[in-house]
Motif scaffolding. Sequence first.
Motif, PDB file in Angstrom:
ATOM      1  N   LEU A 126       0.833  -1.206   0.000  1.00  0.00           N
ATOM      2  CA  LEU A 126       0.000   0.000   0.000  1.00  0.00           C
ATOM      3  C   LEU A 126       0.866   1.254   0.000  1.00  0.00           C
ATOM      4  N   THR A 137      -7.400   6.739  -1.308  1.00  0.00           N
ATOM      5  CA  THR A 137      -7.456   5.313  -1.621  1.00  0.00           C
ATOM      6  C   THR A 137      -8.338   4.568  -0.627  1.00  0.00           C
ATOM      7  N   ALA A 191      -8.972   0.749   0.601  1.00  0.00           N
ATOM      8  CA  ALA A 191      -8.336  -0.572   0.580  1.00  0.00           C
ATOM      9  C   ALA A 191      -9.160  -1.505   1.452  1.00  0.00           C
ATOM     10  N   THR A 249      -7.744  -2.485  -3.831  1.00  0.00           N
ATOM     11  CA  THR A 249      -7.654  -1.036  -3.670  1.00  0.00           C
ATOM     12  C   THR A 249      -8.274  -0.330  -4.865  1.00  0.00           C
TER      13      THR A 249
END
Length: 313
Positions: free
Chosen positions: A63, A171, A173, A308
């Motif tokens: 990530l 983002t 996730a 993601t």
Amino acid sequence: MAHHPHEHRHQGEPAHDHEHHHDGGHRHGHHHDTDIDWAAMAPHLEAQAELFTPLYERALAWLGKEVTEPGLIVDAGSGPGVVSCLFAETFPGARVLAVDGSAPLLERAGERAARLGHADRFGTLTGELPDVLGELDYPADLLWAGRSLHHLGDQRAALTAFAERLAPGGTLAIMEGGLPSRFLPRDIGLGRPGLEARLDALQEQWFAQMRADLPGSVEVAEDWPALLASAGLKHTRSRSFLLDLPAPASDRARAYVTASLSRLRDVYGDTLDAEDRATLDRLLDPDDPAGVQHRPDVFVLAAHTVHTAVKPA
């Protein structure tokens, strides 16, 4: 929350594999999430998440390559905060907010953050997902839901709500799916070979019933990239991460295997046939040389998948 009867909404679910709500482990034993005493499960949730730390570290490192340095990270369904604190460690410039429906678990999360030196940039928010995210003061640059989404009745609506709380360019996730965990060889020299595969089938039935019993439950095909796209997000990516703790297992891994199999026996004991129940009883007998506390072939092998997607700027 966790996955099957195990993990609730934290990082680590308990039983076998559908575990996790909280970060660290879930495992349920009832058909309603509201019946789960998450606070009582805290030690198991923490132990699972701690054991799974190598997997989470690899996922967070990935990530970190996908996400520019975030200002605010929200851990939605954080449980006792093991993974929340890993986020604080991985992203030293970020503020981390652990969000969960269980105040006792969040208290443990705050204590962990303080113990690890993250208290100055660590906060908690108590309330039910996804509505509680409306209380955020700022949009999130990174919103993480580690095996918590499957504890929400309408997963598509929840993803849309998560996406709404992202900053432009932020983002989302989610950790959902992967493979069932394995602890033992197919043939352990007790009972019929394939015990864990039969337990998997029972867990799938349990999980389907858990989902069906959730308030506002909506059936949806679990194509996570498609669901992320339907929430208005772009650039979907998926990657799976392995936890490989080979035999002979450490004491900590054996304790996790014992706790997981114990929960499975508690939840499915009436459903198992007599031979499988007798095999589980022997595996869980601390005085039996063939039990998981003593046998040399115990391991932990698990794979979790992270999906993601990015909110358009």
